[in-house]
Design a protein around this motif. Sequence first.
Motif, short mmCIF file in Angstrom:
data_model
loop_
_atom_site.label_atom_id
_atom_site.label_comp_id
_atom_site.label_asym_id
_atom_site.label_seq_id
_atom_site.Cartn_x
_atom_site.Cartn_y
_atom_site.Cartn_z
N TYR A 82 13.93 39.93 38.00
CA TYR A 82 12.47 39.81 38.11
C TYR A 82 12.12 39.08 39.41
CZ TYR A 82 12.30 40.71 33.05
OH TYR A 82 12.43 41.26 31.80
N TRP A 125 4.49 28.22 31.58
CA TRP A 125 5.79 28.12 30.92
C TRP A 125 6.25 26.66 30.99
CZ3 TRP A 125 8.12 31.70 27.99
CH2 TRP A 125 7.70 33.02 28.11
N PHE A 152 15.39 28.89 26.34
CA PHE A 152 14.30 28.85 25.36
C PHE A 152 14.79 29.46 24.06
CE2 PHE A 152 11.70 28.52 29.16
CZ PHE A 152 10.57 27.82 28.76
N TRP A 166 10.00 22.55 38.35
CA TRP A 166 10.44 23.19 39.59
C TRP A 166 9.30 23.55 40.55
CZ3 TRP A 166 8.59 28.07 40.44
CH2 TRP A 166 8.22 28.83 39.32
N LYS A 215 -2.44 35.28 32.80
CA LYS A 215 -1.87 36.53 32.30
C LYS A 215 -2.67 37.06 31.11
CE LYS A 215 2.35 39.03 31.95
NZ LYS A 215 3.77 39.05 31.75
N GLU A 271 -0.79 43.10 41.15
CA GLU A 271 -1.39 42.11 40.25
C GLU A 271 -2.48 41.28 40.90
OE1 GLU A 271 1.74 39.81 38.44
OE2 GLU A 271 2.49 41.54 37.32
N VAL A 276 16.64 27.69 32.50
CA VAL A 276 15.85 27.24 31.35
C VAL A 276 16.30 28.03 30.13
CG1 VAL A 276 13.83 26.47 32.63
CG2 VAL A 276 13.97 28.86 32.02
N GLY A 310 7.19 40.52 38.38
CA GLY A 310 7.63 41.35 37.26
C GLY A 310 8.99 41.93 37.54
N LYS A 311 9.32 42.98 36.83
CA LYS A 311 10.66 43.56 36.91
C LYS A 311 10.93 44.21 38.26
CE LYS A 311 10.40 44.94 32.12
NZ LYS A 311 8.92 44.73 32.09
N ILE A 333 15.12 35.39 37.89
CA ILE A 333 13.82 35.51 38.57
C ILE A 333 13.95 34.96 39.98
CG2 ILE A 333 11.36 35.00 38.40
CD1 ILE A 333 11.92 34.18 35.44
N PHE A 351 16.22 32.53 33.18
CA PHE A 351 15.46 32.33 31.94
C PHE A 351 16.30 32.92 30.81
CE2 PHE A 351 12.54 34.04 28.78
CZ PHE A 351 11.56 33.08 28.64
N ASN A 358 0.64 31.78 35.83
CA ASN A 358 1.96 32.03 36.43
C ASN A 358 1.76 32.52 37.85
OD1 ASN A 358 4.74 32.36 36.63
ND2 ASN A 358 4.91 33.60 34.77
N1 LIG Z 1 7.00 30.87 35.61
C1 LIG Z 1 7.94 31.19 34.72
N2 LIG Z 1 8.65 30.22 34.12
C2 LIG Z 1 9.61 30.51 33.19
O1 LIG Z 1 10.21 29.54 32.68
N3 LIG Z 1 9.91 31.78 32.84
C3 LIG Z 1 9.24 32.76 33.41
C4 LIG Z 1 8.25 32.52 34.38
N4 LIG Z 1 7.75 33.73 34.80
C5 LIG Z 1 8.42 34.68 34.10
N5 LIG Z 1 9.31 34.09 33.25
C6 LIG Z 1 10.21 34.81 32.37
C7 LIG Z 1 9.55 35.31 31.12
C8 LIG Z 1 10.11 36.70 30.97
O2 LIG Z 1 11.29 36.68 30.21
C9 LIG Z 1 10.51 37.15 32.34
C10 LIG Z 1 9.59 38.12 33.01
O3 LIG Z 1 8.26 37.74 32.86
P1 LIG Z 1 7.12 38.36 33.73
O4 LIG Z 1 5.84 37.90 33.13
O5 LIG Z 1 7.35 38.08 35.17
O6 LIG Z 1 7.41 39.91 33.63
P2 LIG Z 1 6.70 41.11 32.87
O7 LIG Z 1 7.37 41.22 31.55
O8 LIG Z 1 5.22 40.95 32.91
O9 LIG Z 1 7.17 42.27 33.83
P3 LIG Z 1 6.31 43.51 34.38
O10 LIG Z 1 5.87 44.22 33.14
O11 LIG Z 1 7.28 44.25 35.24
O12 LIG Z 1 5.15 42.90 35.17
O13 LIG Z 1 10.63 35.96 33.08
#
Ligand SMILES: Nc1[nH]c(=O)nc2c1ncn2[C@H]1C[C@H](O)[C@@H](COP(=O)(O)OP(=O)(O)OP(=O)(O)O)O1
Length: 190
Positions: A31, A139, A161, A145, A47, A80, A159, A61-62, A105, A95, A57
């Motif tokens: 991600y 989160w 969870f 961080w 979000k 976004e 992290v 994303g992916k 990420i 994560f 946040n």
């Molecule tokens: N700021 C943050 N702090 C954290 O601890 N985990 C986070 C984080 N941002 C994202 N994650 C984790 C949560 C999740 O498992 C993964 C991806 O979350 P995202 O919200 O970035 O992705 P999406 O599932 O929305 O992807 P898309 O559908 O491609 O946008 O990363």
Amino acid sequence: MVPPPGIPDAVAEVNTGGSGEWFPAEQIRYYTNVFLVQDDKILLGYKKRGLGIHKYNGFGGKVEPNESTLDAAARELQEEAGITAPLEHVGVLLFVVPGDKWAHIDIFRAMEYSGTITESDEMRPEWFKTTNIPFDDMWDADRYWLPLLLSERHFSGRVDFEKQGDSFVLKKWWFGIHSSSKSQGASKST
Ligand SMILES: Nc1[nH]c(=O)nc2c1ncn2[C@H]1C[C@H](O)[C@@H](COP(=O)(O)OP(=O)(O)OP(=O)(O)O)O1
């Protein structure tokens, strides 16, 4: 304490906590996450859907197959928040939730941007003072961080969870900075 599995040995610890063993390794999914910082302000997105709904946040994303991490970060920022920006890679956050693929990420910082910041189906962008970041609505480990990103450090962290119903409970975390310390292009003559 030595870095946890998944974090390079050369990273020097700055903050760790929680208890028990690290959760076992699973497959990794990649991600991106982008934070725009200008003067004393940071752009976050509220979000509106999906995992992390109702949290603030960065934009990301992916990473899609056959796409570089940098291209993915730029694409997600455009989709976004409606903008483009020069991106600097500043950190990696692992994560981990038991039984799920690990999320790797790649975290980027931007200091300038082009275009008009625009709300999308997924995110409502909002500026915050860096002294007033809404950590209680983010989160849970971001408070450990995000200050490293703001102080222009290169960092890696993990992290773990546990999923409890619809919520994610932070069980353990580890953050460290890389020995090169300040991120590239960060030298300012003030
Ligand atoms: N700021 C943050 N702090 C954290 O601890 N985990 C986070 C984080 N941002 C994202 N994650 C984790 C949560 C999740 O498992 C993964 C991806 O979350 P995202 O919200 O970035 O992705 P999406 O599932 O929305 O992807 P898309 O559908 O491609 O946008 O990363």
